[in-house]
Design a protein around this motif. Structure first.
Motif, PDB file in Angstrom:
ATOM      1  N   SER A  55       0.730  -1.179   0.039  1.00 34.78           N
ATOM      2  CA  SER A  55      -0.068  -0.129   0.133  1.00 34.78           C
ATOM      3  C   SER A  55       0.863   1.208   0.141  1.00 34.78           C
ATOM      4  CB  SER A  55      -1.164   0.113   1.082  1.00 34.78           C
ATOM      5  OG  SER A  55      -0.364  -0.780   2.181  1.00 34.78           O
ATOM      6  N   PHE A  56       0.373   2.159  -0.379  1.00 31.12           N
ATOM      7  CA  PHE A  56       1.071   3.522  -0.985  1.00 31.12           C
ATOM      8  C   PHE A  56       1.587   4.147   0.664  1.00 31.12           C
ATOM      9  CE2 PHE A  56       1.791   7.998  -1.470  1.00 31.12           C
ATOM     10  CZ  PHE A  56       2.192   8.061  -2.728  1.00 31.12           C
ATOM     11  N   ASP A  57       2.820   4.411   0.491  1.00 27.16           N
ATOM     12  CA  ASP A  57       3.510   5.036   1.664  1.00 27.16           C
ATOM     13  C   ASP A  57       4.754   5.967   1.287  1.00 27.16           C
ATOM     14  OD1 ASP A  57       5.731   3.426   1.225  1.00 27.16           O
ATOM     15  OD2 ASP A  57       5.517   2.142   2.850  1.00 27.16           O
ATOM     16  N   SER A  58       5.508   6.618   2.014  1.00 32.03           N
ATOM     17  CA  SER A  58       6.581   7.388   1.636  1.00 32.03           C
ATOM     18  C   SER A  58       7.679   6.770   0.772  1.00 32.03           C
ATOM     19  CB  SER A  58       7.127   8.032   2.900  1.00 32.03           C
ATOM     20  OG  SER A  58       7.639   6.991   3.687  1.00 32.03           O
ATOM     21  N   ASN A  59       7.578   5.478   0.778  1.00 31.84           N
ATOM     22  CA  ASN A  59       8.537   4.633   0.078  1.00 31.84           C
ATOM     23  C   ASN A  59       8.082   4.549  -1.493  1.00 31.84           C
ATOM     24  OD1 ASN A  59      11.022   4.386   1.614  1.00 31.84           O
ATOM     25  ND2 ASN A  59       9.895   2.749   2.708  1.00 31.84           N
ATOM     26  N   ILE A  60       6.893   5.015  -1.700  1.00 30.17           N
ATOM     27  CA  ILE A  60       6.416   4.906  -3.291  1.00 30.17           C
ATOM     28  C   ILE A  60       6.723   6.329  -3.773  1.00 30.17           C
ATOM     29  CG2 ILE A  60       4.808   4.274  -4.768  1.00 30.17           C
ATOM     30  CD1 ILE A  60       4.080   2.080  -3.036  1.00 30.17           C
ATOM     31  N   ILE A  61       7.845   6.821  -4.522  1.00 34.35           N
ATOM     32  CA  ILE A  61       7.778   8.207  -5.070  1.00 34.35           C
ATOM     33  C   ILE A  61       7.746   8.338  -6.259  1.00 34.35           C
ATOM     34  CG2 ILE A  61       9.353   8.695  -2.890  1.00 34.35           C
ATOM     35  CD1 ILE A  61      11.667   8.068  -4.750  1.00 34.35           C
ATOM     36  N   LYS A  62       7.382   9.565  -6.752  1.00 36.87           N
ATOM     37  CA  LYS A  62       7.277   9.907  -8.039  1.00 36.87           C
ATOM     38  C   LYS A  62       8.584   9.796  -8.826  1.00 36.87           C
ATOM     39  CE  LYS A  62       3.466  12.875  -7.712  1.00 36.87           C
ATOM     40  NZ  LYS A  62       2.787  14.353  -7.344  1.00 36.87           N
ATOM     41  N   HIS A  63       8.352   9.284 -10.096  1.00 43.46           N
ATOM     42  CA  HIS A  63       9.648   9.023 -11.000  1.00 43.46           C
ATOM     43  C   HIS A  63       9.426   9.612 -12.277  1.00 43.46           C
ATOM     44  CE1 HIS A  63      13.659   6.551 -11.172  1.00 43.46           C
ATOM     45  NE2 HIS A  63      12.548   6.028 -12.206  1.00 43.46           N
ATOM     46  N   GLY A  64       9.092  10.718 -12.475  1.00 41.06           N
ATOM     47  CA  GLY A  64       9.273  11.194 -13.818  1.00 41.06           C
ATOM     48  C   GLY A  64       7.735  10.889 -14.490  1.00 41.06           C
ATOM     49  N   PHE A  65       7.861  11.107 -15.920  1.00 42.95           N
ATOM     50  CA  PHE A  65       6.542  10.749 -16.926  1.00 42.95           C
ATOM     51  C   PHE A  65       6.940   9.897 -17.690  1.00 42.95           C
ATOM     52  CE2 PHE A  65       5.435  14.734 -14.502  1.00 42.95           C
ATOM     53  CZ  PHE A  65       4.282  14.510 -14.111  1.00 42.95           C
ATOM     54  N   LYS A  66       5.848   9.281 -18.502  1.00 42.27           N
ATOM     55  CA  LYS A  66       5.992   8.577 -19.582  1.00 42.27           C
ATOM     56  C   LYS A  66       4.996   9.076 -20.662  1.00 42.27           C
ATOM     57  CE  LYS A  66       5.708   4.124 -21.867  1.00 42.27           C
ATOM     58  NZ  LYS A  66       5.273   2.886 -21.656  1.00 42.27           N
ATOM     59  N   THR A  67       5.087   9.636 -21.625  1.00 43.60           N
ATOM     60  CA  THR A  67       4.048   9.993 -22.725  1.00 43.60           C
ATOM     61  C   THR A  67       3.852   8.894 -23.791  1.00 43.60           C
ATOM     62  OG1 THR A  67       4.944  12.197 -22.203  1.00 43.60           O
ATOM     63  CG2 THR A  67       3.510  11.937 -24.215  1.00 43.60           C
ATOM     64  N   SER A  68       2.371   8.873 -23.836  1.00 47.55           N
ATOM     65  CA  SER A  68       2.139   8.108 -25.079  1.00 47.55           C
ATOM     66  C   SER A  68       1.090   8.755 -25.946  1.00 47.55           C
ATOM     67  CB  SER A  68       1.561   6.748 -24.524  1.00 47.55           C
ATOM     68  OG  SER A  68       0.776   6.783 -23.377  1.00 47.55           O
ATOM     69  N   ARG A  69       0.895   8.408 -27.177  1.00 45.49           N
ATOM     70  CA  ARG A  69      -0.017   9.147 -28.201  1.00 45.49           C
ATOM     71  C   ARG A  69      -1.120   8.207 -28.284  1.00 45.49           C
ATOM     72  NH1 ARG A  69       2.308  12.477 -32.913  1.00 45.49           N
ATOM     73  NH2 ARG A  69       2.559  13.811 -31.150  1.00 45.49           N
ATOM     74  N   ILE A  70      -2.299   8.795 -27.752  1.00 43.76           N
ATOM     75  CA  ILE A  70      -3.473   7.874 -28.055  1.00 43.76           C
ATOM     76  C   ILE A  70      -4.481   8.379 -28.958  1.00 43.76           C
ATOM     77  CG2 ILE A  70      -5.550   7.175 -26.523  1.00 43.76           C
ATOM     78  CD1 ILE A  70      -3.610   7.556 -24.103  1.00 43.76           C
ATOM     79  N   LYS A  71      -5.195   7.588 -29.673  1.00 43.67           N
ATOM     80  CA  LYS A  71      -5.864   7.862 -30.923  1.00 43.67           C
ATOM     81  C   LYS A  71      -7.389   8.129 -30.155  1.00 43.67           C
ATOM     82  CE  LYS A  71      -4.598   5.979 -34.853  1.00 43.67           C
ATOM     83  NZ  LYS A  71      -4.324   4.764 -35.901  1.00 43.67           N
ATOM     84  N   LEU A  72      -7.990   9.401 -30.572  1.00 41.71           N
ATOM     85  CA  LEU A  72      -9.314   9.786 -30.117  1.00 41.71           C
ATOM     86  C   LEU A  72     -10.254   9.680 -31.297  1.00 41.71           C
ATOM     87  CD1 LEU A  72      -8.408  12.936 -28.156  1.00 41.71           C
ATOM     88  CD2 LEU A  72      -8.619  10.610 -27.200  1.00 41.71           C
ATOM     89  N   VAL A  73     -11.753   9.744 -31.010  1.00 43.07           N
ATOM     90  CA  VAL A  73     -12.506   9.845 -31.958  1.00 43.07           C
ATOM     91  C   VAL A  73     -12.466  11.213 -32.688  1.00 43.07           C
ATOM     92  CG1 VAL A  73     -14.862   9.848 -32.468  1.00 43.07           C
ATOM     93  CG2 VAL A  73     -14.080   8.471 -30.755  1.00 43.07           C
ATOM     94  N   LYS A  74     -12.429  11.322 -34.004  1.00 42.44           N
ATOM     95  CA  LYS A  74     -12.179  12.298 -34.849  1.00 42.44           C
ATOM     96  C   LYS A  74     -13.005  13.653 -34.019  1.00 42.44           C
ATOM     97  CE  LYS A  74     -11.238  10.748 -39.496  1.00 42.44           C
ATOM     98  NZ  LYS A  74     -11.061  11.042 -40.662  1.00 42.44           N
ATOM     99  N   ILE A  75     -12.351  14.886 -34.286  1.00 39.54           N
ATOM    100  CA  ILE A  75     -12.969  16.108 -34.033  1.00 39.54           C
ATOM    101  C   ILE A  75     -13.339  16.877 -34.911  1.00 39.54           C
ATOM    102  CG2 ILE A  75     -12.577  18.225 -32.376  1.00 39.54           C
ATOM    103  CD1 ILE A  75     -10.785  16.297 -30.656  1.00 39.54           C
ATOM    104  N   SER A  76     -14.513  17.356 -35.337  1.00 42.07           N
ATOM    105  CA  SER A  76     -14.934  18.299 -36.475  1.00 42.07           C
ATOM    106  C   SER A  76     -14.175  17.780 -37.793  1.00 42.07           C
ATOM    107  CB  SER A  76     -14.308  19.476 -36.294  1.00 42.07           C
ATOM    108  OG  SER A  76     -15.145  20.136 -35.056  1.00 42.07           O
ATOM    109  N   GLY A  77     -14.157  16.459 -38.059  1.00 44.57           N
ATOM    110  CA  GLY A  77     -13.550  15.912 -39.172  1.00 44.57           C
ATOM    111  C   GLY A  77     -12.065  15.742 -39.372  1.00 44.57           C
TER     112      GLY A  77
END
Ligand SMILES: [Zn+2]
Length: 430
Positions: A55-77
């Motif tokens: 379970s979450f405690d002070s030993n689980i720490i933030k460690h940067g980001f990972k970016t991924s590109r996700i396909k969405l439903v079209k917007i205005s064509g």
């Protein structure tokens, strides 16, 4: 409404942990197509480590980001993508890192859930997969995968079956095991239950034996056409079911015999050839529907004449034709009026003058008379399958020939489910 709220509502995002900054919408070229790109961030405090479950405690720490590109439903064509910056964490208990997950996409997948839902919805319409793929900016194989997965998610309930079943078959795709595939549905509401690749006895026996004994014994009636292997099958796997021959197929049996008799007679008597050729439909028409009072000009007869007079003329030419015609009419009447007495009388006291074509039909009727009795005594028909069979034809046409049977089947089930639910809604509204 906050900035994030506006965009989440617009994109129909359910995950409240995705936030958007002020200048989060860009217009850019992606794969050489002008597209809308949205930048978002996924961040929240996880309840536990995704690896060791601590379970979450002070030993689980933030460690940067990972970016991924996700396909969405079209917007205005425009093609639309979400670049999602996902928070990563490092767990010191197990010394491993993990990336936060969101309901918007499955882990390791780049197609968002709304896109998958859109594919599914489009697949429930009579539309080709190539069109769906183009409209939703996904590959053809993604469309295939989504159709497959949505169908595999619904396993058959092997411990229940409707009381009354309808059996039918249709010409399958080239890749299928048998030339004909098997389809069955609930007679009470027309709901399609399943499709089996091959209608041969051994395949169907194995298939139905997967249903529990109680489910199979609960089946009281099965409506079929005159296909002997189905009869063997029903006796084996549905021990308590009565076999009901489909009304349409019984009438078809005698109408074909009458038609063959007419054609033979027509070819033997050239002077009446045109009359028999032109008015074949009148011979098959139920006697009580013939019009005796309306006169019209007939080119064949070169005079004003009524339907009734035409029939009287044709039948007077030959006693064999007359008796064959009468037998056809009687059987048709018996089925229509659901009168067992008329039917029994007809098959027990046939005229000696019946054509040999009709005698063959009579033999079949006599052989199956118990099943015809069930037809007359119950209201069940295969008529409910008609809509399904029409759908199958359309699906085959739009798909330009399916290569995979399972894919074809998945599509039939999806479209059927959709049309069935629409029908149910309409019925409820009435
Ligand atoms: Zn851990």
């Amino acid at each position: 409404m906050s900035h994030t709220n506006c965009i989440s509502t617009l994109l129909d995002l359910k995950d409240k942990n995705i936030t958007f900054s002020k200048n989060c919408i860009q217009e850019t070229q992606i794969k050489n197509v002008r597209s809308k790109l949205i930048l978002g961030t996924l961040s929240f405090q996880p309840t536990h480590c995704y690896h060791c479950g601590h379970s979450f405690d002070s030993n689980i720490i933030k460690h940067g980001f990972k970016t991924s590109r996700i396909k969405l439903v079209k917007i205005s064509g425009f093609d639309a993508y979400l670049d999602l910056k996902k928070q990563r964490y490092k767990c010191r208990h197990c010394d491993r890192t993990f990336t936060l997950e969101t309901s918007l996409v499955n882990p390791n997948c780049f197609i968002s859930t709304p896109v998958k839902q859109a594919i599914f919805l489009e697949a429930s319409h009579k539309k080709s997969e190539t069109d769906i793929a183009r409209e939703l900016n996904v590959s053809h194989s993604t469309v295939n995968r989504v159709i497959h997965s949505s169908y595999e998610e619904q396993p058959l309930p092997f411990n229940s079956l409707p009381k009354v079943l309808c059996f039918d078959e249709f010409k399958s795709v080239k890749s299928a095991e048998g030339a004909m595939s098997f389809i069955f549905c609930d007679a009470s509401n027309g709901k399609l239950i399943d499709i089996v690749e091959d209608r041969r006895l051994s395949t169907l026996r194995t298939y139905f034996m997967r249903f529990s004994k109680a489910a199979r014994e609960g089946v009281t009636h099965v409506v079929i056409d005159m296909y002997a292997p189905y009869m063997t099958l029903i006796k084996e796997v549905f021990p308590k079911a009565k076999i009901v021959l489909d009304k349409f197929h019984i009438v078809q049996l005698v109408s074909r015999a009458l038609n063959k008799t007419r054609i033979r007679f027509m070819n033997q008597n050239k002077e009446f050839y045109n009359k028999f050729k032109h008015y074949w439909r009148l011979l098959l028409k139920a006697q009580e529907d013939l019009n005796a009072t309306h006169y019209f000009y007939s080119n064949c007869f070169k005079k004003m004449i009524s339907q009734q007079e035409i029939i009287d003329f044709l039948l007077a030419l030959d006693p064999e034709l007359k008796e064959t015609y009468d037998f056809y009419q009687t059987v048709q009447q018996a089925i229509k009026l659901r009168n067992l007495e008329i039917f029994h009388h007809a098959i027990q006291h046939p005229s000696d003058l019946l054509s040999h074509e009709m005698k063959t039909a009579l033999k079949t009727l006599t052989h199956y008379q118990d099943y015809v009795k069930n037809t007359i005594e119950t209201p069940y028909t295969n008529g409910v399958l008609e809509g399904i069979n029409n759908n199958i034809k359309v699906i085959k046409r739009i798909a330009f020939g399916y290569r995979s049977f399972y894919h074809f089947k998945a599509r039939i089930l999806i479209i059927h489910k959709y049309t069935f639910e629409q029908k149910k809604k309409r019925n409820q509204a009435v």
